[in-house]
Design an enzyme around this catalytic site. Structure first.
Site, short mmCIF file in Angstrom:
data_model
loop_
_atom_site.label_atom_id
_atom_site.label_comp_id
_atom_site.label_asym_id
_atom_site.label_seq_id
_atom_site.Cartn_x
_atom_site.Cartn_y
_atom_site.Cartn_z
N CYS A 1 16.59 -15.11 -6.96
CA CYS A 1 15.24 -15.57 -6.57
C CYS A 1 14.26 -14.40 -6.61
O CYS A 1 14.01 -13.87 -7.68
CB CYS A 1 15.28 -16.28 -5.22
SG CYS A 1 13.79 -17.23 -4.89
N GLU B 1 23.94 -19.32 -3.84
CA GLU B 1 24.60 -19.40 -2.53
C GLU B 1 24.37 -20.74 -1.85
O GLU B 1 25.00 -21.06 -0.86
CB GLU B 1 24.14 -18.24 -1.63
CG GLU B 1 22.74 -18.34 -1.04
CD GLU B 1 21.62 -17.89 -1.99
OE1 GLU B 1 21.87 -17.75 -3.20
OE2 GLU B 1 20.49 -17.69 -1.50
N HIS C 1 19.15 -20.54 -6.16
CA HIS C 1 19.99 -19.93 -5.14
C HIS C 1 21.46 -20.34 -5.34
O HIS C 1 21.85 -21.40 -4.87
CB HIS C 1 19.52 -20.35 -3.74
CG HIS C 1 18.22 -19.72 -3.37
ND1 HIS C 1 18.16 -18.47 -2.78
CD2 HIS C 1 16.94 -20.13 -3.51
CE1 HIS C 1 16.89 -18.14 -2.56
NE2 HIS C 1 16.13 -19.14 -3.01
#
Lengths: 268, 205
Positions: B83, B188, B186
């Site tokens: 990001c 994650e 993202h």
């Protein structure tokens, strides 16, 4: 292309996952951490955790572990964020920027705020400035009385002076990033979303609206996606009662050509 | 060499989410800004949320950039920006003013032109693969990832563009140059696909 989201809501009451009916009757469903793992394996797009406890007692009643095992709501969220890797919204009992920061620091991506918005309107602006408006979800609970809709706070206990449409426009102008719109009358009733309410609000705001309250079958998701401009469909009870619920709901929507992520079963 | 992942610590809000998923793949993972951890790491990750200028300022203050630059640019250690961590790879960012970036991949960061669609761009959106890349091993074209951003990385070097995504305009969602890669989404928060992409990154040498 950006997808419409399917979002299970997990209601936690004193550390237990519960089912709710009309914001007033609750039934224990069990351990929220194991339930969350399943929802993650069924490829939910996002999760919303709401702490609806009326007091601060948390007890998972795992005396068999042989040690004290009282988890606060935030400890439960922290444990969950270590095993599921997806967007999470956390709400309930948020009064200040510090409360927001605590929830973000244990793994929440967004927070949902309801009652405190009426005590302190500026909390939206202040928190949007501090954490970004993508982080702030305004939760709006609505009840119909004599054919008119009213906004309620305090977990459905206090009627506010705002009409839902006015309140939705107001939270948008104050900087909320999303609206979580719940119908108290439909909560736990399985009769489908309140389309009139949801259409009215999703037509007048440009921020994403998440619809909640009343889902009893998969086609209810399709109905609200076809007839309103919502960005996401949420439900609580229906996702807890059948194996692979989220997967099956998504499969239904995907096969009916709705713009959702393909259904999937994940190994975590 | 045994793998060691260093997640660069500069006060980015989501560092713990990144740690949770990375630690589930490679046990020897640290969140650190210490020169020693950067030197001994096999792979380096720069996470990020927030604005370009604020992130760059914290990065300059908290991370020993001379050492990081040597490990990444001279020793060619695999590096992944996430990001805003991807955006600062550009030479310049235009969010809240005009800010210099690391300049490791040629390009600038400017506002996403989403047309009628609301900003930030939040939610699951798919990538379209432009150039094949080891990061994408086992991932399908059209794979969905989770995005939260209002600004995008623009580059005229077509060979650095690995994947693009459509939201009002087409923008670069994965970029790469030699050992340096960046993802706008993202990983994650992107469940299985995110974990696979990170696992692929840890296989890079």
């Amino acid at each position: 292309m950006k997808k419409k989201r399917l979002i299970p809501i997990l209601l936690l009451r004193n550390g237990w996952l519960v089912q709710s009916k009309e914001f007033s009757r609750y039934q224990n469903l069990g351990n929220p951490e194991t339930a969350t793992l399943r929802l993650s394996q069924w490829a939910s797009d996002e999760l919303i955790f709401l702490d609806i406890s009326r007091n601060d007692i948390y007890d998972l009643r795992r005396d068999d572990l042989g040690c004290a095992n009282r988890h606060t709501f935030l400890e439960i969220i922290e444990n969950i964020s270590k095993v599921v890797f997806m967007p999470m919204t956390v709400g309930g009992k948020i009064k200040s920027l510090f409360d927001i920061e605590k929830r973000l620091s244990v793994g929440a991506d967004k927070v949902s705020i309801n009652t405190q918005l009426f005590n302190d309107e500026k909390i939206i602006q202040k928190s949007a400035n501090e954490f970004g408006s993508q982080c702030i979800v305004a939760s709006i609970d609505v009840k119909k009385e004599n054919g008119k809709y009213f906004v309620y706070s305090n977990g459905g206990q206090k009627r506010e002076d705002y009409l839902p449409i006015d309140w939705a426009k107001k939270v948008e102008s104050l900087g909320a990033g999303e609206i979580l719109l719940n119908s108290i009358d439909r909560d736990g009733m399985k009769t489908g979303y309140d389309i009139e309410l949801i259409k009215g609000i999703s037509d007048v705001v440009s921020i994403p609206v998440i619809a909640a309250g009343g889902v009893g079958e998969w086609s209810h998701f399709g109905q609200v996606l076809s007839e309103t401009k919502v960005d996401a469909v949420a439900a609580a009870n229906i996702f807890q009662y059948s194996d692979q619920s989220v997967y099956l709901a998504k499969k239904y929507l995907y096969e009916h050509n709705f713009n959702v992520r393909p259904p999937d079963l994940l190994e975590i | 060499m045994d793998k060691k992942i260093c997640i660069l610590d500069y006060g980015s809000g989501n560092v713990k989410s990144v740690f949770n998923i990375v630690g589930s793949i490679v046990q020897n993972t640290v969140i650190s800004n210490k020169a020693d951890d950067i030197r001994t790491a096999s792979h380096i990750i720069l996470p990020g949320v927030g604005s370009f200028g604020a992130a760059m300022e914290k990065i300059r203050h908290k991370i020993p950039l001379d050492i990081l630059t040597k490990e990444v640019l001279s020793k060619k250690k695999p590096f992944l920006g996430i990001c805003v961590g991807m955006q600062v790879l550009a030479a310049k960012g235009f969010e809240f003013g005009d800010h210099p970036g690391l300049g490791w991949i040629s390009g600038v960061v400017d506002k996403l032109d989403s047309g009628q669609l609301p900003l930030p761009h939040i939610g699951w959106n798919n990538i379209d693969i432009i150039n094949s890349h080891p990061l994408l091993q086992g991932l399908n074209n059209n794979q969905d990832f989770y995005f939260v951003h209002s600004y995008v990385f623009q580059t005229s070097n077509q060979e650095n563009i690995i994947a693009t995504t459509q939201y009002g305009q087409r923008f670069n969602s994965i970029i790469s140059k030699e050992n340096i890669s960046g993802v706008q989404f993202h990983p994650e928060k992107s469940q299985k696909a995110g974990k696979l992409l990170l696992s692929n990154f840890f296989q890079m040498r």
